[in-house]
Design a protein around this motif. Structure first.
Motif, PDB file in Angstrom:
ATOM      1  N   ILE A  28       0.834  -1.208   0.000  1.00 41.69           N
ATOM      2  CA  ILE A  28       0.000   0.000   0.000  1.00 41.69           C
ATOM      3  C   ILE A  28       0.864   1.251   0.000  1.00 41.69           C
ATOM      4  O   ILE A  28       0.605   2.205  -0.726  1.00 41.69           O
ATOM      5  N   PHE A  29       1.928   1.254   0.787  1.00 40.44           N
ATOM      6  CA  PHE A  29       2.787   2.431   0.881  1.00 40.44           C
ATOM      7  C   PHE A  29       3.681   2.573  -0.346  1.00 40.44           C
ATOM      8  O   PHE A  29       3.965   3.685  -0.782  1.00 40.44           O
ATOM      9  N   ARG A  30       4.100   1.464  -0.917  1.00 39.85           N
ATOM     10  CA  ARG A  30       4.878   1.521  -2.156  1.00 39.85           C
ATOM     11  C   ARG A  30       4.037   2.096  -3.292  1.00 39.85           C
ATOM     12  O   ARG A  30       4.559   2.832  -4.135  1.00 39.85           O
ATOM     13  N   MET A  31       2.750   1.784  -3.308  1.00 38.98           N
ATOM     14  CA  MET A  31       1.879   2.373  -4.324  1.00 38.98           C
ATOM     15  C   MET A  31       1.682   3.855  -4.032  1.00 38.98           C
ATOM     16  O   MET A  31       1.790   4.697  -4.926  1.00 38.98           O
ATOM     17  N   MET A  32       1.425   4.188  -2.791  1.00 36.42           N
ATOM     18  CA  MET A  32       1.182   5.567  -2.421  1.00 36.42           C
ATOM     19  C   MET A  32       2.424   6.434  -2.629  1.00 36.42           C
ATOM     20  O   MET A  32       2.315   7.642  -2.837  1.00 36.42           O
ATOM     21  N   ALA A  33       3.604   5.824  -2.599  1.00 39.87           N
ATOM     22  CA  ALA A  33       4.864   6.563  -2.751  1.00 39.87           C
ATOM     23  C   ALA A  33       5.020   7.188  -4.137  1.00 39.87           C
ATOM     24  O   ALA A  33       5.936   7.990  -4.342  1.00 39.87           O
ATOM     25  N   HIS A  34       4.126   6.879  -5.066  1.00 40.73           N
ATOM     26  CA  HIS A  34       4.130   7.605  -6.338  1.00 40.73           C
ATOM     27  C   HIS A  34       3.864   9.092  -6.092  1.00 40.73           C
ATOM     28  O   HIS A  34       4.209   9.926  -6.931  1.00 40.73           O
ATOM     29  N   GLU A  72     -15.252  -4.210   1.305  1.00 41.87           N
ATOM     30  CA  GLU A  72     -14.744  -5.372   0.573  1.00 41.87           C
ATOM     31  C   GLU A  72     -13.268  -5.210   0.240  1.00 41.87           C
ATOM     32  O   GLU A  72     -12.853  -5.373  -0.914  1.00 41.87           O
ATOM     33  N   ALA A  73     -12.485  -4.889   1.276  1.00 42.35           N
ATOM     34  CA  ALA A  73     -11.050  -4.679   1.130  1.00 42.35           C
ATOM     35  C   ALA A  73     -10.301  -5.690   2.000  1.00 42.35           C
ATOM     36  O   ALA A  73      -9.945  -5.397   3.138  1.00 42.35           O
ATOM     37  N   PRO A  74     -10.061  -6.903   1.481  1.00 44.24           N
ATOM     38  CA  PRO A  74      -9.443  -7.954   2.292  1.00 44.24           C
ATOM     39  C   PRO A  74      -8.066  -7.585   2.840  1.00 44.24           C
ATOM     40  O   PRO A  74      -7.711  -8.004   3.942  1.00 44.24           O
ATOM     41  N   TYR A  75      -7.293  -6.821   2.111  1.00 44.67           N
ATOM     42  CA  TYR A  75      -5.971  -6.382   2.600  1.00 44.67           C
ATOM     43  C   TYR A  75      -6.141  -5.669   3.941  1.00 44.67           C
ATOM     44  O   TYR A  75      -5.424  -5.922   4.901  1.00 44.67           O
ATOM     45  N   GLU A  76      -7.118  -4.761   3.998  1.00 45.57           N
ATOM     46  CA  GLU A  76      -7.392  -3.987   5.213  1.00 45.57           C
ATOM     47  C   GLU A  76      -7.900  -4.881   6.336  1.00 45.57           C
ATOM     48  O   GLU A  76      -7.487  -4.751   7.486  1.00 45.57           O
ATOM     49  N   VAL A  77      -8.782  -5.788   6.010  1.00 42.43           N
ATOM     50  CA  VAL A  77      -9.353  -6.684   7.017  1.00 42.43           C
ATOM     51  C   VAL A  77      -8.271  -7.544   7.654  1.00 42.43           C
ATOM     52  O   VAL A  77      -8.176  -7.639   8.891  1.00 42.43           O
ATOM     53  N   VAL A  78      -7.453  -8.166   6.842  1.00 47.57           N
ATOM     54  CA  VAL A  78      -6.386  -9.032   7.360  1.00 47.57           C
ATOM     55  C   VAL A  78      -5.437  -8.228   8.240  1.00 47.57           C
ATOM     56  O   VAL A  78      -5.087  -8.641   9.351  1.00 47.57           O
ATOM     57  N   THR A 156      -8.892   4.470   2.692  1.00 45.14           N
ATOM     58  CA  THR A 156      -7.828   3.486   2.549  1.00 45.14           C
ATOM     59  C   THR A 156      -8.327   2.246   1.823  1.00 45.14           C
ATOM     60  O   THR A 156      -7.663   1.733   0.913  1.00 45.14           O
ATOM     61  N   SER A 157      -9.489   1.770   2.189  1.00 41.89           N
ATOM     62  CA  SER A 157     -10.064   0.590   1.541  1.00 41.89           C
ATOM     63  C   SER A 157     -10.298   0.843   0.057  1.00 41.89           C
ATOM     64  O   SER A 157     -10.000  -0.020  -0.785  1.00 41.89           O
ATOM     65  N   LYS A 158     -10.814   2.009  -0.268  1.00 44.95           N
ATOM     66  CA  LYS A 158     -11.062   2.344  -1.679  1.00 44.95           C
ATOM     67  C   LYS A 158      -9.742   2.455  -2.441  1.00 44.95           C
ATOM     68  O   LYS A 158      -9.664   2.051  -3.601  1.00 44.95           O
ATOM     69  N   PHE A 159      -8.709   2.995  -1.807  1.00 45.69           N
ATOM     70  CA  PHE A 159      -7.391   3.067  -2.435  1.00 45.69           C
ATOM     71  C   PHE A 159      -6.871   1.664  -2.735  1.00 45.69           C
ATOM     72  O   PHE A 159      -6.424   1.378  -3.850  1.00 45.69           O
ATOM     73  N   LEU A 160      -6.955   0.795  -1.741  1.00 43.21           N
ATOM     74  CA  LEU A 160      -6.487  -0.586  -1.913  1.00 43.21           C
ATOM     75  C   LEU A 160      -7.194  -1.278  -3.065  1.00 43.21           C
ATOM     76  O   LEU A 160      -6.563  -1.957  -3.885  1.00 43.21           O
ATOM     77  N   GLU A 161      -8.485  -1.115  -3.130  1.00 41.09           N
ATOM     78  CA  GLU A 161      -9.271  -1.796  -4.154  1.00 41.09           C
ATOM     79  C   GLU A 161      -9.132  -1.120  -5.521  1.00 41.09           C
ATOM     80  O   GLU A 161      -9.108  -1.798  -6.541  1.00 41.09           O
ATOM     81  N   SER A 162      -9.038   0.210  -5.560  1.00 42.45           N
ATOM     82  CA  SER A 162      -8.882   0.898  -6.846  1.00 42.45           C
ATOM     83  C   SER A 162      -7.612   0.479  -7.567  1.00 42.45           C
ATOM     84  O   SER A 162      -7.597   0.313  -8.782  1.00 42.45           O
ATOM     85  N   PHE A 163      -6.530   0.314  -6.804  1.00 42.88           N
ATOM     86  CA  PHE A 163      -5.247  -0.051  -7.392  1.00 42.88           C
ATOM     87  C   PHE A 163      -4.973  -1.551  -7.345  1.00 42.88           C
ATOM     88  O   PHE A 163      -3.928  -1.997  -7.798  1.00 42.88           O
ATOM     89  N   ALA A 164      -5.924  -2.322  -6.802  1.00 38.49           N
ATOM     90  CA  ALA A 164      -5.766  -3.783  -6.689  1.00 38.49           C
ATOM     91  C   ALA A 164      -4.444  -4.128  -6.014  1.00 38.49           C
ATOM     92  O   ALA A 164      -3.650  -4.937  -6.515  1.00 38.49           O
ATOM     93  N   ILE A 165      -4.223  -3.510  -4.863  1.00 39.97           N
ATOM     94  CA  ILE A 165      -2.980  -3.728  -4.114  1.00 39.97           C
ATOM     95  C   ILE A 165      -2.885  -5.202  -3.726  1.00 39.97           C
ATOM     96  O   ILE A 165      -3.826  -5.774  -3.175  1.00 39.97           O
ATOM     97  N   ASP A 166      -1.740  -5.792  -4.019  1.00 39.06           N
ATOM     98  CA  ASP A 166      -1.527  -7.208  -3.743  1.00 39.06           C
ATOM     99  C   ASP A 166      -1.388  -7.469  -2.248  1.00 39.06           C
ATOM    100  O   ASP A 166      -0.711  -6.719  -1.535  1.00 39.06           O
TER     101      ASP A 166
END
Length: 174
Positions: A28-34, A72-78, A156-166
């Motif tokens: 998430i932070f590597r994507m945001m670092a753009h 519906e942001a599993p990255y955030e949930v985990v 944060t959840s929308k960011f994760l899902e918009s960019f399909a963060i792994d």
């Protein structure tokens, strides 16, 4: 797979590399670092939400995790189930968050906070009855912190899902 490439920490400024390092180079932070300036401010506000203020940390983590579930942001949930387990959220509570209304493991304040969270995410604002119930249980400061935490983690959840963060192994990033 992410929708665009993650930023390359080696090509980042020293300050951005420092922020990424403090955050275990999580995807998430590597994507945001753009956007280094946004990354820095995001981390400042996120740090304040998670580490400052008067809101009970268990209530905060229950609300954040529930927000991730509803968005519906599993990255955030985990990530936040793991964080919650460190600060007192029980395994039973984490397991019950999908259907918290039927669970008996939440106290009245936690239930009021979860209802508040559900309505902010689903209805975009709490009903008068739900607002009245949470106002009776939290100080004004804690109530502001709860609402800002939910709003921040919707973003944060929308960011994760918009960019399909792994997803990453949770032990690497939490």
């Amino acid at each position: 797979m992410a929708r665009i490439d993650y930023s390359d920490p080696a090509a980042a400024s020293e300050r951005t590399r420092e922020i990424l390092g403090k955050n275990r180079n999580a995807n998430i932070f590597r994507m945001m670092a753009h956007s280094p300036s946004y990354l820095e401010q995001y981390c400042r506000l996120g740090g304040a939400i998670r580490n400052k203020g008067e809101l009970d940390p268990v209530i905060r983590e229950l609300a954040i995790t529930r927000t991730g579930i509803l968005c519906e942001a599993p990255y955030e949930v985990v990530a936040h189930k793991r964080i919650g387990s460190y600060i007192g959220v029980t395994e039973e509570q984490n397991a019950a968050l999908e259907n918290w209304q039927a669970a008996t493991c939440f106290d009245d304040t936690q239930r009021a906070a979860l209802a508040f969270t559900d309505e902010i995410v689903k209805l975009h604002r709490p009903t008068d009855a739900t607002f009245k119930a949470i106002v009776a249980r939290l100080t004004p400061g804690a109530l502001v912190e709860l609402q800002l935490a939910v709003g921040f983690y919707i973003m944060t959840s929308k960011f994760l899902e918009s960019f399909a963060i792994d997803m990453q192994p949770v032990t690497e990033v939490v």
